[in-house]
Design a protein around this motif. Structure first.
Motif, mmCIF file in Angstrom:
data_model
loop_
_atom_site.group_PDB
_atom_site.id
_atom_site.type_symbol
_atom_site.label_atom_id
_atom_site.label_comp_id
_atom_site.label_asym_id
_atom_site.label_seq_id
_atom_site.Cartn_x
_atom_site.Cartn_y
_atom_site.Cartn_z
ATOM 1 N N PRO A 83 -30.080 27.696 71.330
ATOM 2 C CA PRO A 83 -29.172 27.440 70.201
ATOM 3 C C PRO A 83 -27.987 26.586 70.635
ATOM 4 O O PRO A 83 -27.627 26.536 71.818
ATOM 5 C CB PRO A 83 -28.705 28.853 69.804
ATOM 6 C CG PRO A 83 -29.662 29.802 70.456
ATOM 7 C CD PRO A 83 -30.135 29.126 71.694
ATOM 8 N N LEU A 85 -24.162 25.657 71.302
ATOM 9 C CA LEU A 85 -23.151 26.480 71.969
ATOM 10 C C LEU A 85 -21.823 26.438 71.210
ATOM 11 O O LEU A 85 -21.495 25.451 70.550
ATOM 12 C CB LEU A 85 -22.935 25.987 73.395
ATOM 13 C CG LEU A 85 -24.175 25.938 74.296
ATOM 14 C CD1 LEU A 85 -23.834 25.300 75.638
ATOM 15 C CD2 LEU A 85 -24.767 27.323 74.495
ATOM 16 N N THR A 379 -23.399 31.915 72.305
ATOM 17 C CA THR A 379 -24.396 31.798 71.225
ATOM 18 C C THR A 379 -24.336 33.036 70.333
ATOM 19 O O THR A 379 -23.636 33.057 69.330
ATOM 20 C CB THR A 379 -25.804 31.596 71.803
ATOM 21 O OG1 THR A 379 -26.101 32.665 72.743
ATOM 22 C CG2 THR A 379 -25.916 30.262 72.534
ATOM 23 N N ARG A 392 -26.637 31.084 62.666
ATOM 24 C CA ARG A 392 -26.523 30.476 63.990
ATOM 25 C C ARG A 392 -26.618 31.520 65.088
ATOM 26 O O ARG A 392 -26.653 32.707 64.820
ATOM 27 C CB ARG A 392 -25.187 29.724 64.116
ATOM 28 C CG ARG A 392 -24.973 28.673 63.047
ATOM 29 C CD ARG A 392 -23.566 28.122 63.086
ATOM 30 N NE ARG A 392 -23.282 27.293 61.924
ATOM 31 C CZ ARG A 392 -22.081 26.923 61.520
ATOM 32 N NH1 ARG A 392 -21.010 27.328 62.200
ATOM 33 N NH2 ARG A 392 -21.909 26.175 60.461
ATOM 34 N N GLY A 393 -26.647 31.031 66.317
ATOM 35 C CA GLY A 393 -26.596 31.922 67.477
ATOM 36 C C GLY A 393 -27.924 32.287 68.071
ATOM 37 O O GLY A 393 -28.005 32.633 69.248
ATOM 38 N N THR A 394 -28.992 32.245 67.281
ATOM 39 C CA THR A 394 -30.340 32.535 67.764
ATOM 40 C C THR A 394 -31.296 31.512 67.155
ATOM 41 O O THR A 394 -30.936 30.770 66.242
ATOM 42 C CB THR A 394 -30.800 33.953 67.390
ATOM 43 O OG1 THR A 394 -30.755 34.096 65.961
ATOM 44 C CG2 THR A 394 -29.925 35.012 68.029
#
Length: 442
Positions: A83, A85, A379, A392-394
């Motif tokens: 993902p 950053l 993330t 977001r994040g994954t």
């Protein structure tokens, strides 16, 4: 029963048709996906992207399956997908003339989101232009200017909240000299104005005061040094010689119990220490940009920072303080404190926008986090803290296609996050062909 079967089959056909109605605009072929949902790597996947989102992740179909297809393709063979950053502590500060330079650096190094802890009207306009698609840059979450008035009253603090809400800030930035009355008013009323609190530990409030408040993020692990019960200060001071590490378990437990997030910014303290030791040697190893935003305002000869740590005792105290922070961050992680990768860039020489976040990940690993845990701080953890985990994040189907293609595996060496090959922002390639081979701190 027969009618139920017919209804089920019809529904299944509709679902299948819907899943394939969305035509991809981009496919990343045969790549190793690091979803960040678990400490694992999904081997040989095709990642299908349309309308700014990931629509499918499937086993790799092979090159032949994509011949004469009407969408763009990226060959991910031998590469890794992570993902985008987030740097949870940056400063655009007074560098309006180089806002775009900062944006370019962030995207080049795969930083697709930032938490700016030094807002001003010009930055709010810049943030909004990016969100409207008028400019290209990371998504900016913006805090207010630092609240640092030692005489601020509760009434003045509430008036500030109303001003900040109308302006469009996301956070109130708490700073070191803020009055206790002002801090308490911010803590009590910020939520009613749709604002959150982040920043330093004010001297008049102390660590325990912040932990019992509604401030959600403590910026800098070093803040714990300068308040009771540690009371360990920098400079040419004789006592105590070392900070009391026996306090670390209590501080970690108290922070975890209070559900506070911490952005350690180890690279900030490390950079101050290293420039105090040998500024030329430290900076010579940095990929300094053509326009160094710090050079706009930094006066090395007259700045109080290098002068403060010029004496040998001052540098020795910095070494002891840095070691204390490493142990403290390890204890935070063991206690499941939400850790956020942040850099404070570009507030001093050596803190390069974008690049420094990768050095922060190395320092978090040195503190005792696994490579997976270190990567989570930029993330998964950042998305959780900023309330964007649904997007977001994954990496999974339905998530925003804000992604980084790496040439090397960050799980074998955290330094490999610097092997940035291609950066995608909502499905669009914003940086490619500029692999970043950075330094390894340790």
């Amino acid at each position: 029963m027969k009618q139920l079967q017919v209804t089920f089959i019809a529904a299944l056909l509709l679902m299948t048709a819907g899943a394939h109605a969305q035509q991809p605009t981009l496919v990343i072929r045969n790549i190793r996906v690091i979803p960040m949902t678990t400490d694992t790597i999904l081997q040989d996947r095709d990642v299908w992207i349309a309308n700014e989102k990931i629509i499918r992740i499937t086993p790799a179909a092979g090159k032949r399956a994509f011949r004469k297809k009407g969408f763009r393709q990226i060959n991910g063979t031998g590469k890794y997908l992570i993902p985008g950053l987030t740097d949870s502590h940056v400063h655009y500060k007074n560098y309006v003339s180089v806002f775009h330079e900062c944006d370019s650096l962030y995207l080049r190094y795969g930083i697709t989101g930032v938490l700016a802890l030094n807002g001003r009207p010009e930055l709010l306009c810049h943030r909004d232009s990016i969100r409207r698609g008028l400019l290209q840059g990371p998504d900016i979450v913006c805090a207010s200017p630092p609240m640092n008035d030692s005489t601020m009253t509760a009434e003045q603090a509430v008036a500030k909240l109303d001003t900040f809400r109308q302006a469009g800030y996301d956070f109130v930035k708490i700073y070191s000299d803020l009055s206790k009355e002002g801090f308490n008013a911010f803590s009590q009323h910020a939520a009613a104005y749709g604002l959150r609190l982040a920043g330093h530990i004010p001297q008049r409030v102390t660590t325990m005061g912040v932990l019992h408040s509604r401030q959600e993020l403590i910026a800098h692990a070093e803040e714990y040094l300068y308040s009771p019960p540690v009371n360990y200060f920098m400079g040419n001071i004789e006592t105590p010689v070392l900070p009391d590490t026996s306090l670390i378990p209590m501080l970690a437990k108290a922070t975890a119990d209070a559900h506070k997030a911490v952005s350690p910014t180890l690279i900030t303290f490390y950079s101050i220490w290293q420039t105090a030791e040998d500024v030329n040697s430290y900076l010579s190893a940095m990929p300094l940009p053509a326009i160094d935003p710090v050079a706009v305002t930094w006066d090395w000869m007259n700045s109080g920072i290098p002068q403060k740590f010029a004496a040998p005792r001052g540098r020795q105290r910095m070494q002891a303080a840095f070691d204390f922070q490493l142990q403290l961050v390890k204890a935070f992680n063991d206690r499941k404190v939400l850790l956020l990768a942040g850099t404070d860039a570009p507030t001093m020489p050596g803190l390069v926008p974008g690049y420094s976040l990768h050095l922060e990940l190395q320092l978090l690993h040195k503190a005792g986090l696994s490579n997976y845990e270190a990567l989570k701080t930029a993330t998964v953890n950042a998305a959780e803290f900023l309330h964007t985990a649904d997007q977001r994040g994954t990496i999974s189907e339905g998530k925003e296609a804000t992604l980084i293609i790496l040439d090397q595996n960050p799980f074998t060496d955290i330094q490999h996050t610097l092997s940035v090959n291609t950066v995608l922002l909502k499905g669009k390639i914003v940086s490619a062909g500029q692999p970043s081979r950075g330094r390894k701190l340790f």
